[in-house]
Design an enzyme around this catalytic site. Structure first.
Site, short mmCIF file in Angstrom:
data_model
loop_
_atom_site.label_atom_id
_atom_site.label_comp_id
_atom_site.label_asym_id
_atom_site.label_seq_id
_atom_site.Cartn_x
_atom_site.Cartn_y
_atom_site.Cartn_z
N GLY A 1 8.72 -8.11 -1.38
CA GLY A 1 8.21 -6.83 -0.91
C GLY A 1 9.32 -5.83 -0.63
N CYS B 1 -3.07 -8.41 6.67
CA CYS B 1 -2.83 -7.11 7.29
C CYS B 1 -2.77 -7.21 8.82
CB CYS B 1 -3.94 -6.14 6.87
SG CYS B 1 -3.67 -4.49 7.53
N LYS C 1 -3.45 -14.24 -0.21
CA LYS C 1 -2.17 -13.98 0.46
C LYS C 1 -2.47 -13.87 1.95
CE LYS C 1 1.69 -10.69 0.32
NZ LYS C 1 1.41 -9.79 1.45
N GLN D 1 -4.98 -6.46 -5.96
CA GLN D 1 -5.28 -7.08 -4.66
C GLN D 1 -6.50 -6.42 -4.04
OE1 GLN D 1 -3.05 -6.60 -0.92
NE2 GLN D 1 -2.85 -8.81 -0.90
N ALA E 1 0.84 -1.19 0.00
CA ALA E 1 0.00 0.00 0.00
C ALA E 1 0.87 1.25 0.00
CB ALA E 1 -0.90 -0.01 1.23
N ASN F 1 6.83 -15.98 0.72
CA ASN F 1 7.05 -14.54 0.94
C ASN F 1 7.69 -14.30 2.31
OD1 ASN F 1 4.97 -11.80 1.91
ND2 ASN F 1 6.77 -11.64 0.62
N GLY F 2 8.68 -13.42 2.28
CA GLY F 2 9.31 -13.00 3.52
C GLY F 2 10.81 -13.03 3.45
C1 LIG Z 1 4.79 -0.45 3.09
C2 LIG Z 1 4.17 -1.81 3.01
C3 LIG Z 1 2.85 -1.94 2.59
C4 LIG Z 1 2.26 -3.20 2.50
N1 LIG Z 1 0.99 -3.31 2.02
C5 LIG Z 1 0.46 -4.54 1.82
C6 LIG Z 1 -0.81 -4.71 1.22
O1 LIG Z 1 -1.50 -3.75 0.90
N2 LIG Z 1 -1.27 -5.98 1.02
C7 LIG Z 1 -0.54 -7.08 1.40
O2 LIG Z 1 -0.99 -8.21 1.19
N3 LIG Z 1 0.66 -6.94 1.97
C8 LIG Z 1 1.18 -5.72 2.16
N4 LIG Z 1 2.42 -5.60 2.71
C9 LIG Z 1 3.18 -6.82 3.04
C10 LIG Z 1 4.03 -7.27 1.85
O3 LIG Z 1 3.21 -7.56 0.74
C11 LIG Z 1 4.85 -8.51 2.23
O4 LIG Z 1 3.97 -9.56 2.55
C12 LIG Z 1 5.77 -8.27 3.42
O5 LIG Z 1 6.45 -7.05 3.30
C13 LIG Z 1 6.78 -9.41 3.58
O6 LIG Z 1 7.56 -9.55 2.43
P1 LIG Z 1 9.07 -8.96 2.38
O7 LIG Z 1 9.84 -9.60 3.50
O8 LIG Z 1 9.58 -9.35 1.01
O9 LIG Z 1 8.95 -7.49 2.58
C14 LIG Z 1 3.01 -4.35 2.85
C15 LIG Z 1 4.33 -4.20 3.30
C16 LIG Z 1 4.90 -2.97 3.37
C17 LIG Z 1 6.33 -2.86 3.82
#
Ligand SMILES: Cc1cc2nc3c(=O)[nH]c(=O)nc-3n(C[C@H](O)[C@H](O)[C@H](O)COP(=O)(O)O)c2cc1C
Length: 372
Positions: A227, A100, A142, A69, A17, A203-204
């Protein structure tokens, strides 16, 4: 993974977001293949046709596979939103967000709190799948591992989603309690992969192309969702493509400060175009500055000025002060970026944990707030 749509390399830009709008997606898409998910859209705001929400669903003409999404807590509203996506031809793929961890959302039973209410979760997903079917739109979910270690839901929710007909399941391998702290539990992704027949996306904590290869090897997952690793680093998608095509010996992209400046200028320009307003676009760009400059030797005053720009001309003047020859700070590779906040007890509605089969639709859980 997404119906008939082949994803090669098996890489997905995670919905974020406030970040993964049409401008940022363009920068990322130019770097490599994959699926690039739009910012999260709230189902209620969509069906109510709130102008700001409709504007957020913006795809470039060359976006071949438009991925969107949705976030919802009400099966009927979610199904109506999915139908609207189909009827108005707004996207080619829909992902449902059950990850979330924001207190404002979980406190009302939304986001990562919702899969605990298994019947409600099942109804949301199956009604969404049924609504998407006539349009041939593949639907995915997700989610996180669960609320906390004592209330894990991911295997059960994954099986339920599979039964409902989703085409893939993505797991952010943290609990809601963990928020973005600690390390993602890749073993949980392996467990989910073993439990499901539909593709599983892991993811992560993918910070580099090599992490993606390690995750696939460790978990057997069918693809990766990336992400925070690409914040201020859209070229990570070039590394991911190189890793998947060349293996662990790929050479990461290491832009000089001059090259990063050009990407910064372009990102800001694209935001201005997307938001059709220079001030607004520049204000939106500010949050990206620290990520782009992470590890580079740039003084505090210049960083602060860059994070306060209100015009493209001002941005250009400030970028001209950077030394273009400075090499990429390799010590910043493999390091977390973006949110790394501390764990926190998950706020839930009263009695939420005691009644898993209650199907009552939570009230007020669809706010404009977002996250995963
Ligand atoms: C700024 C920000 C906004 C996010 N917004 C969403 C979102 O709208 N929907 C969602 O499913 N995950 C959202 N996430 C989570 C990411 O999609 C992802 O699952 C999470 O950051 C873990 O992955 P990563 O370790 O690669 O960052 C958001 C994460 C961040 C940092």
């Amino acid at each position: 993974m997404f119906g008939d749509h082949a994803v090669n390399p098996p890489v997905v830009l995670a919905p974020m977001a406030g970040i993964t709008n049409v401008a940022f997606r363009r920068l990322c898409r130019e770097q490599g293949g994959g699926v690039y998910v739009c910012e999260m859209i709230t189902t209620r705001a969509l069906v109510e046709r709130i102008p700001k929400t409709l504007k957020m669903i913006a795809f470039a003409e060359d976006e071949g596979f438009r991925s969107l999404q949705l976030y919802g807590v009400d099966p009927d509203v979610t199904a109506a939103a999915v139908r609207m996506v189909g009827e108005d031809n707004l996207a080619d793929h829909i992902d449902l967000n059950f990850g979330c961890p924001v207190p404002k959302v979980t406190r009302r039973g939304g986001g990562s709190a919702l899969p605990w209410r298994r019947r409600l979760f099942g109804r949301i997903v199956s009604q969404a799948v049924a609504a998407a079917k006539p349009f041939g739109i593949p639907l995915t979910i997700k989610m996180r591992k669960g609320i906390d270690d004592d209330h894990l839901t991911y295997v059960e929710a994954g099986l339920a989603a599979q039964e409902a007909g989703v085409t893939a399941v993505a797991l952010h391998a943290r609990t809601a309690e963990q928020r973005y702290s600690g390390q993602a539990d890749w073993d949980a992704i392996a467990t989910l992969k073993q439990a499901l027949d539909v593709p599983v996306l892991g993811n992560g904590d993918i910070w580099e192309g090599s992490d993606a290869l390690r995750m696939v090897e460790h978990t057997g997952c069918d693809g990766v969702v990336v992400g925070r690793g690409c914040l201020g680093r859209p070229w990570l998608f070039a590394d991911l493509e190189a890793a998947f095509t060349q293996g662990a010996d790929y050479r990461p992209v290491l832009p000089t400060l001059g090259e990063v400046s050009k990407i910064i200028a372009r990102h800001a320009q694209l935001l201005v175009e997307a938001l059709e307003d220079e001030r607004h676009g520049c204000a939106d760009f500010r949050k990206h500055v620290a990520w782009y400059l992470k590890g580079f030797p740039v003084g505090g005053e210049l960083r602060r000025s860059l994070a306060m720009i209100s015009s493209l001309a001002e941005l250009d003047d400030l970028l001209a002060k950077l030394d273009p020859a400075v090499p990429f700070p390799v010590e910043a590779l493999g390091q977390p970026r973006g949110r790394v906040n501390a764990p926190g007890k998950v706020s839930l509605p009263h009695g939420w944990l005691d009644s898993r089969d209650d199907e009552t639709v939570p009230e007020g859980a669809e706010t404009d707030d977002s996250g995963g």
